[in-house]
Write an enzyme that holds these catalytic residues in place. Structure first.
Site, PDB file in Angstrom:
ATOM      1  N   LYS A   1      32.751  32.533  35.283  1.00  0.00           N
ATOM      2  CA  LYS A   1      33.860  32.072  34.443  1.00  0.00           C
ATOM      3  C   LYS A   1      33.530  30.774  33.715  1.00  0.00           C
ATOM      4  CE  LYS A   1      36.553  35.570  35.091  1.00  0.00           C
ATOM      5  NZ  LYS A   1      36.849  36.504  33.984  1.00  0.00           N
TER       6      LYS A   1
ATOM      7  N   THR B   1      48.462  40.655  39.558  1.00  0.00           N
ATOM      8  CA  THR B   1      47.673  41.854  39.281  1.00  0.00           C
ATOM      9  C   THR B   1      47.096  42.393  40.589  1.00  0.00           C
ATOM     10  OG1 THR B   1      45.534  40.743  39.005  1.00  0.00           O
ATOM     11  CG2 THR B   1      46.995  40.819  37.075  1.00  0.00           C
TER      12      THR B   1
ATOM     13  N   TYR C   1      31.845  33.668  41.339  1.00  0.00           N
ATOM     14  CA  TYR C   1      32.927  33.826  40.372  1.00  0.00           C
ATOM     15  C   TYR C   1      32.999  32.616  39.446  1.00  0.00           C
ATOM     16  CZ  TYR C   1      37.535  35.194  38.611  1.00  0.00           C
ATOM     17  OH  TYR C   1      38.588  35.564  37.807  1.00  0.00           O
TER      18      TYR C   1
ATOM     19  N   ASN D   1      38.463  41.478  28.403  1.00  0.00           N
ATOM     20  CA  ASN D   1      39.273  41.178  29.583  1.00  0.00           C
ATOM     21  C   ASN D   1      38.666  41.696  30.886  1.00  0.00           C
ATOM     22  OD1 ASN D   1      41.925  40.831  31.183  1.00  0.00           O
ATOM     23  ND2 ASN D   1      41.629  43.050  31.215  1.00  0.00           N
TER      24      ASN D   1
ATOM     25  N   VAL E   1      47.768  35.282  38.470  1.00  0.00           N
ATOM     26  CA  VAL E   1      48.474  36.332  37.736  1.00  0.00           C
ATOM     27  C   VAL E   1      48.788  37.469  38.708  1.00  0.00           C
ATOM     28  CG1 VAL E   1      48.421  37.904  35.759  1.00  0.00           C
ATOM     29  CG2 VAL E   1      47.177  35.729  35.655  1.00  0.00           C
TER      30      VAL E   1
ATOM     31  N   VAL F   1      31.548  47.895  30.486  1.00  0.00           N
ATOM     32  CA  VAL F   1      31.130  46.762  29.657  1.00  0.00           C
ATOM     33  C   VAL F   1      29.745  46.240  30.010  1.00  0.00           C
ATOM     34  CG1 VAL F   1      33.482  46.015  29.157  1.00  0.00           C
ATOM     35  CG2 VAL F   1      32.274  45.050  31.147  1.00  0.00           C
TER      36      VAL F   1
END
Length: 236
Positions: A156, A187, A152, A88, A185, A62
């Protein structure tokens, strides 16, 4: 957008985690789904685990607009339309700002922020044609800053601002735009290995169900920014 059967979705970062959870739900609901990422082997394994006839794996980074344009071109060549795009793909590096490396800063900016722009830019002509839906996966870190999260947080916060401004820009074209801001989450993010210890967290398929709820919603209504968090973080 009410009847989603055979509609086409494109999910970046779709070989695992939240992206794969979203793909699982959309395929189960009868949609055709393209998933992208940088690891061809992982993408093919993910596609095979879902439905090889309805899932197309695409190698795309991306951070490259050219890659994303080629991915969209491949989707349109195979299926002739693009109705839903879920940006995502993301990375995270966490350290105090005085020790945050330039390389890690650039990785996060290029993937988390420039990446969502590249994905939208590549998909916009097709989304205008379908009057489709563009969804970004941001984070609660997009409104809540924390120590060792400077890089980060910056990305975001940027994703949330970018998505909300894009929503205003694209409404006149009949394109719906939302950002989802998950908390914890289950993951592989940040070198985590999902397991029983993550049972208290949001599961990837829960985000998939949330995306499906957005797609089913009456077109007159737009939840433009959705925060979602574990119900019982005290169970961790």
């Amino acid at each position: 957008m009410e009847n989603m059967k055979d509609k086409v979705a494109y999910i970046t970062g779709g070989s695992k985690g939240i992206g794969l959870g979203i793909a699982q739900v959309l395929v189960r609901q009868g949609m055709r789904v393209a998933i992208s990422g940088r690891d061809e082997k992982a993408l093919k394994a993910a596609a095979s685990s879902l439905d090889a006839e309805r899932v197309m794996p695409l190698v795309s980074n991306v951070t490259s607009l050219a890659d994303e344009e080629e991915a969209v071109k491949a989707i349109l060549y195979r299926w002739g339309q693009l109705d839903v795009v879920v940006a995502n793909a993301g990375v995270g590096h966490f350290s105090p700002v005085d020790s945050l490396s330039v390389d890690h800063w650039n990785q996060m900016i290029n993937t988390n922020l420039t990446g969502v722009f590249n994905t939208l830019k590549a998909a916009l002509p097709a989304l205008k044609e379908s009057q489709g839906y563009y969804i970004t996966v941001a984070s609660l870190a997009g409104t809540n800053f924390f120590a060792s999260g400077a890089g980060y947080n910056a990305t975001k916060f940027g994703v949330v601002g970018f998505t909300q401004a894009a929503m205003l820009d694209l409404r006149p074209f009949g394109i719906k735009v939302s950002t989802i801001m998950p908390g914890s989450v289950a993951t592989h993010f940040n070198q985590n290995e999902p397991g029983d210890k993550d049972a208290w967290k949001i599961q990837p398929e829960d985000i998939g169900e949330l995306v499906w709820d957005l797609l089913k919603m009456h077109p007159r209504t737009l939840p433009s920014k959705i925060e979602v968090r574990p119900t019982r973080p005290d169970l961790k």
